[in-house]
Design an enzyme around this catalytic site. Structure first.
Site, PDB file in Angstrom:
ATOM      1  N   GLU A  55       0.859  -1.185   0.000  1.00 22.65           N
ATOM      2  CA  GLU A  55       0.000   0.000   0.000  1.00 22.65           C
ATOM      3  C   GLU A  55       0.899   1.240   0.000  1.00 22.65           C
ATOM      4  O   GLU A  55       1.880   1.264   0.733  1.00 22.65           O
ATOM      5  CB  GLU A  55      -0.896   0.039   1.242  1.00 22.65           C
ATOM      6  CG  GLU A  55      -1.904   1.166   1.155  1.00 22.65           C
ATOM      7  CD  GLU A  55      -2.858   1.252   2.356  1.00 22.65           C
ATOM      8  OE1 GLU A  55      -2.699   0.502   3.329  1.00 22.65           O
ATOM      9  OE2 GLU A  55      -3.743   2.110   2.299  1.00 22.65           O
ATOM     10  N   GLU A  73      -5.588  -2.928  12.554  1.00 25.99           N
ATOM     11  CA  GLU A  73      -5.244  -3.779  11.398  1.00 25.99           C
ATOM     12  C   GLU A  73      -6.211  -4.956  11.306  1.00 25.99           C
ATOM     13  O   GLU A  73      -6.626  -5.352  10.223  1.00 25.99           O
ATOM     14  CB  GLU A  73      -3.804  -4.269  11.473  1.00 25.99           C
ATOM     15  CG  GLU A  73      -2.754  -3.171  11.631  1.00 25.99           C
ATOM     16  CD  GLU A  73      -2.905  -1.995  10.688  1.00 25.99           C
ATOM     17  OE1 GLU A  73      -3.405  -2.184   9.571  1.00 25.99           O
ATOM     18  OE2 GLU A  73      -2.541  -0.866  11.096  1.00 25.99           O
TER      19      GLU A  73
HETATM   20  N1  PHE Z   1      -3.048   0.940   5.797  1.00 28.41           N
HETATM   21  C1  PHE Z   1      -2.205   1.085   6.940  1.00 28.41           C
HETATM   22  C2  PHE Z   1      -3.116   1.303   8.116  1.00 28.41           C
HETATM   23  O1  PHE Z   1      -3.723   2.297   8.287  1.00 28.41           O
HETATM   24  C3  PHE Z   1      -1.251   2.209   6.883  1.00 28.41           C
HETATM   25  C4  PHE Z   1      -0.189   2.110   5.848  1.00 28.41           C
HETATM   26  C5  PHE Z   1      -0.265   2.854   4.700  1.00 28.41           C
HETATM   27  C6  PHE Z   1       0.884   1.291   6.031  1.00 28.41           C
HETATM   28  C7  PHE Z   1       0.702   2.783   3.731  1.00 28.41           C
HETATM   29  C8  PHE Z   1       1.885   1.224   5.089  1.00 28.41           C
HETATM   30  C9  PHE Z   1       1.793   1.992   3.941  1.00 28.41           C
HETATM   31  O2  PHE Z   1      -3.378   0.494   8.859  1.00 28.41           O
HETATM   32 ZN    ZN Z   2      -5.631   1.685   8.552  1.00 28.29          ZN
END
Ligand code: PHE
Ligand code: ZN
Length: 876
Positions: A127, A303
């Site tokens: 991500e 998470e």
């Molecule tokens: N999606 C993750 C979270 O909010 C955050 C994240 C974004 C981690 C981009 C890594 C890179 O839980």
């Molecule tokens: Zn998140």
């Protein structure tokens, strides 16, 4: 891969993908400098995207393309076009298999996106747009595919993990082995993960509400294996909570968590294989503070909750990021509130929002919860998308009530399971399930800026009616000059002169939610025998600033009588803000600095009140941070802020020394460690007292700190003592404590980070030179984001007084660090530069010096797209 001027991407340009990827087979042969990635994609024309067979675009960054084939036939270069950010492949059939081989270099990957090495362990972060650094792929969240992954590695990497279930394993030629994983759920590429290393694990299990048994595993390097219990316990609590509160069960047979030392963010919700920054998952009482334990619980929850709010239902495009993040932060905040003290959790979250999100809303990067354009999406993982997004969901919860909200979330998950959707879909599900109109409410997603409410009132004695008039406005933000009125739930109660709650209707209700929808609106309350005192915006029912002309006496009254705990604390903060603003004024005009006796008396009565919970006492005694005073000021006069706060702290410390001392002694009893809410609150109160005591810098107080430092049986007490020694003890004593602490903990990465951060944040005069030395310390590493955040972030974001020294040396230091950092890790560089981007709000010389530092960065050569976006927007 560096481009001076990245292009801007607009939400209005969204188009459905031309092709879909039904299956993704990945095969990795792991080697530090040359990992071979083979992918086989089952591709088909998207029936919803129009006629013909347009060329297929595949994203790809920093990849070496070895070969590409359609249905087994190798493509020669005239069948595809190499572009700066990927390849464009000619297509002549509506369905086909695409085979691609690429070579990547995990060892030299310092961006920590895609596949990289951290302490010899392979790890991925996809991500938002990291998958394109692994192989050529349509890397967008609305393409959902079933993944099968084979990992081949030398046997020194016994643990080989990916998403889903393990379906086979065995030896390979040489001393290699392989494991194959299959994820039965379709997912976008950003949720892909791979881990390989010599790891140990803790194992547990969870029985779901419907009786399925889920294996839980937590992987770490061997030396950290004793620091995983809290995360596993938090995970089980989160799984139970999501079943009870949202009716959501886990869906695979195994759930894995991995701790990694090099990580750009807190953690990542990859399907079935969450990857965590070590600092957000590893803890033991000896090494972690209470704040860390609670952070771990909330992030593990966060998470885990993403499995539904993010993975099963995901985002159509990255403009919709708050769809998963705002909702999931709301979910994790409620989880933490249920596990610990609800009031304290709310106070902490609102403090963060007011101090940092409000600043974002008032700065050059201000954007709506659903942004409508970006250059680099990684710059939009912001407090606005996360925390303000969560407040928006909380307001929906307030407007619909708990039952309406649950019906809405059930409908949302049922309607959109397995799909990539939008914030609009979320709001519509809430509307459809509750029949509550959210048309105007949607402006919270599209308009940036913090709304301002101004409340006035009028009491008609002869009629017994009380009229509240509420005006709302919202300052302009970049690209949005005019704002239309927001739909704002304003929760309130009315207090009589004895502090009792007035009944607001025939049913005995003492609290109501006014729905503010106009620029100006009046509300009438009837049959009252006296003019009431309003308790406004209870529980912080909307992310707004609210102004009502409270007198000091009224605030003192609310502080001791309001039935809303949040507003009692808020009254204490308003009081402190009034006092601090008087002090600033006096400082600027060369007048005498003085703290009103009423304020001192209020703090005294809080300290002596045996009926108040320690948790609340600790919160009520906190003076607003310099940063939050700055955020509340129209023009930030850093020097006056520092002087005013310092004076208030000193004055309270001296005036109430005896009371602080007595409270400290009462709480400083030796007992075995526990993480109960009561013990956490007592430690917080005790350490707040210690801080006030040591602010006097008397030998007596410092002896208490030294004693606590020497004998503490937990890191909360130890770290609190270290911090006051660093800030207030004489040089010799401070240096000795710093050195002793390091010798004791230098092998523990998390404690070393805490130690670095405390030194960087020290308000000792001239602390910049100490920070410059820390940069040279063997424990510092510019390639490790946690170390960067501790030292550079600790200084620029956590050391208001020294960072804002009038000679501008702090800004220049930051600029130089950011320039170097950008070559290694653009995301972290862009995160760290933020403090100087808000230069416009500062008075005279500081503003000018911040701007010079920004220009220095801009002129330093090729900037990454991440850094370019932030710096150029702030120079505009
Ligand atoms: N999606 C993750 C979270 O909010 C955050 C994240 C974004 C981690 C981009 C890594 C890179 O839980
Ligand atoms: Zn998140």
């Amino acid at each position: 891969m560096r481009h001076a001027k990245p292009s801007t991407i607009y939400l209005k340009d969204y188009r459905a993908p031309d092709y879909l990827v039904d299956n993704t087979h990945l095969h990795f042969e792991l080697k530090p400098k040359a990992t071979l990635v083979k992918s086989r994609l089952k591709i088909r024309r998207n029936p919803a995207a129009g006629e013909g067979l347009p060329p297929l675009f595949l994203d790809g960054v920093d990849l070496i393309l070895l070969s590409i084939a359609i249905d087994g036939a190798l493509l020669s270069p005239e069948h595809y076009e190499k572009m700066p950010q990927g390849i464009l492949v000619s297509v002549d059939k509506p369905e086909f298999f695409l085979d691609i081989q690429t070579c990547i270099n995990p060892e030299d990957n310092t961006t920590l996106e895609g596949l990289y090495l951290s302490n010899g362990m392979y790890c991925t972060q996809c991500e938002a747009e990291g998958f394109r650094r692994i192989t050529f792929y349509p890397d967008r969240p609305d393409i959902m595919s079933k993944f099968t992954t084979t990992i081949v590695a030398p046997k020194e990497y016994p643990v080989l993990l990916s998403n889903g279930n393990e379906i086979s394993r065995g030896p390979c030629e040489g001393d290699h082995h392989y494991v194959t994983w299959e994820d039965p759920f379709s997912k976008p590429a950003y949720l892909f993960a791979l881990v390989a290393g010599n790891l140990q694990y803790l194992e547990d299990c969870f029985i779901t509400a419907s009786g399925r048994k889920v294996k839980l595993q937590l992987f770490t390097e061997e030396k950290n294996i004793n620091k995983g219990d809290h995360a596993l316990r938090s995970l089980k609590n989160a799984m139970r909570w999501d079943e009870a509160v949202y009716g959501r069960e886990y869906d695979l047979d195994i759930f894995m968590i991995v701790a990694v030392d090099h990580f750009n963010m807190g953690a990542m919700e990859n399907k079935g294989l969450n990857i965590f920054n070590s600092a957000c998952v590893l803890a033991s009482p000896e090494t972690a503070t209470d704040a860390t334990f609670q952070r771990i619980e909330s992030i593990v929850g966060h998470e885990y909750f993403h499995n539904w709010s993010g993975n099963r239902v995901t985002c159509r495009d990255w403009f919709q990021l708050s769809l998963k993040e705002g909702f999931t932060v709301f979910r994790d905040a409620e989880f933490s509130a249920d596990m610990n003290s609800r009031a304290v959790k709310r106070i902490e979250d609102v403090s963060l929002l007011r101090t940092n999100q409000f600043a974002e809303d008032a700065g050059p990067m201000a954007h709506p919860v659903r942004p409508d354009s970006y250059m680099e999406i990684s710059n939009f993982y912001t407090l606005t998308v996360y925390e303000k997004g969560a407040e928006v969901v909380r307001m929906i919860h307030t407007l619909l009530g708990p039952r309406g909200f649950r019906k809405g979330s059930d409908l949302y998950f049922e309607r959109h399971d397995g799909c990539a959707v939008t914030c609009e879909d979320f709001v519509r599900a809430m509307e459809d399930a509750s029949q509550i109109d959210l048309v105007q409410f949607r402006r919270w997603y599209s308009q940036a800026g913090t709304p301002q409410l101004t409340v006035t009132d009028y009491f008609d004695e002869t009629l017994g009616t009380y009229v509240l008039t509420v005006r709302q406005s919202c300052p302009p933000t970049p690209g949005q000059r005019e704002k239309r009125p927001f739909h704002i739930p304003l929760k309130l109660g009315l207090l009589d002169k004895n502090g009792n709650e007035l009944v607001l209707d025939g049913q005995g209700t003492t609290q109501c939610v006014l729905e503010i929808t106009e620029a100006e609106q009046s509300f009438e309350f009837t049959e009252l025998s006296e003019k009431p005192l309003p308790s406004l915006l209870r529980d912080f029912s909307a992310p707004v600033k609210i102004d009502y002309p409270y007198s000091i006496d009224q605030l003192l009254f609310l502080m001791s009588n309001d039935s809303d705990t949040f507003n009692r604390w808020d009254a204490s903060q308003r009081l402190a803000f009034l006092a601090l603003s008087d002090l600033q004024q006096a400082y600027r005009t060369g007048g005498v600095l003085q703290l009103q006796p009423e304020l001192i008396a209020a703090y005294r009565s809080v300290l002596l009140n045996r009926d108040l919970e320690p948790a609340l006492v600790a919160e009520l005694l906190q003076l607003p941070s310099e940063q939050s005073i700055a955020e509340a000021s129209v023009h930030i006069d850093a020097e006056a802020i520092v002087a005013a706060r310092e004076f208030a702290l000193q004055t309270l410390a001296e005036a109430l020394f005896g009371e602080f001392r007595a409270q400290y002694t009462a709480l400083n009893v030796r007992k075995s460690f526990s993480l109960s809410a009561k013990d956490i609150a007592e430690r917080k109160l005790k350490n707040t007292c210690l801080l006030y005591l040591c602010a006097t810098e008397t030998a007596d107080a410092l002896a208490l700190a030294q004693e606590q430092f020497d004998t503490a049986n937990n890191m909360t007490d130890k770290a609190a003592a270290l911090s006051v020694l660093i800030n207030h003890a004489g040089d010799k004593q401070a240096i000795a404590a710093i050195e002793q602490f390091y010798q004791c903990w230098k092998e523990d990465a998390q404690v070393v980070e805490l130690w670095l951060g405390q030194q960087s944040r020290s308000s000792r005069r001239g602390n910049l030179s100490a920070v410059e030395k820390l940069i040279q310390h063997p424990a510092f590493d510019l390639k490790n984001p946690n170390r960067v955040r501790a030292v550079i972030g600790g200084f620029a974001k956590g050391n208001f007084s020294q960072f804002h020294r009038s000679d501008g040396s702090g800004f220049e230091f930051l600029a130089d660090q950011v320039i170097t950092l950008d070559k290694l890790n653009p995301q972290i560089a862009a995160q760290q530069v933020i403090p100087i981007t808000r230069w416009k709000r500062y008075t005279g010389d500081l503003a000018r010096k911040m701007k010079i530092a920004l220009k220095k960065i801009m002129d330093s050569g090729d900037l990454s797209g991440d850094l370019y976006e932030v710096v150029s927007k702030s120079l505009n």
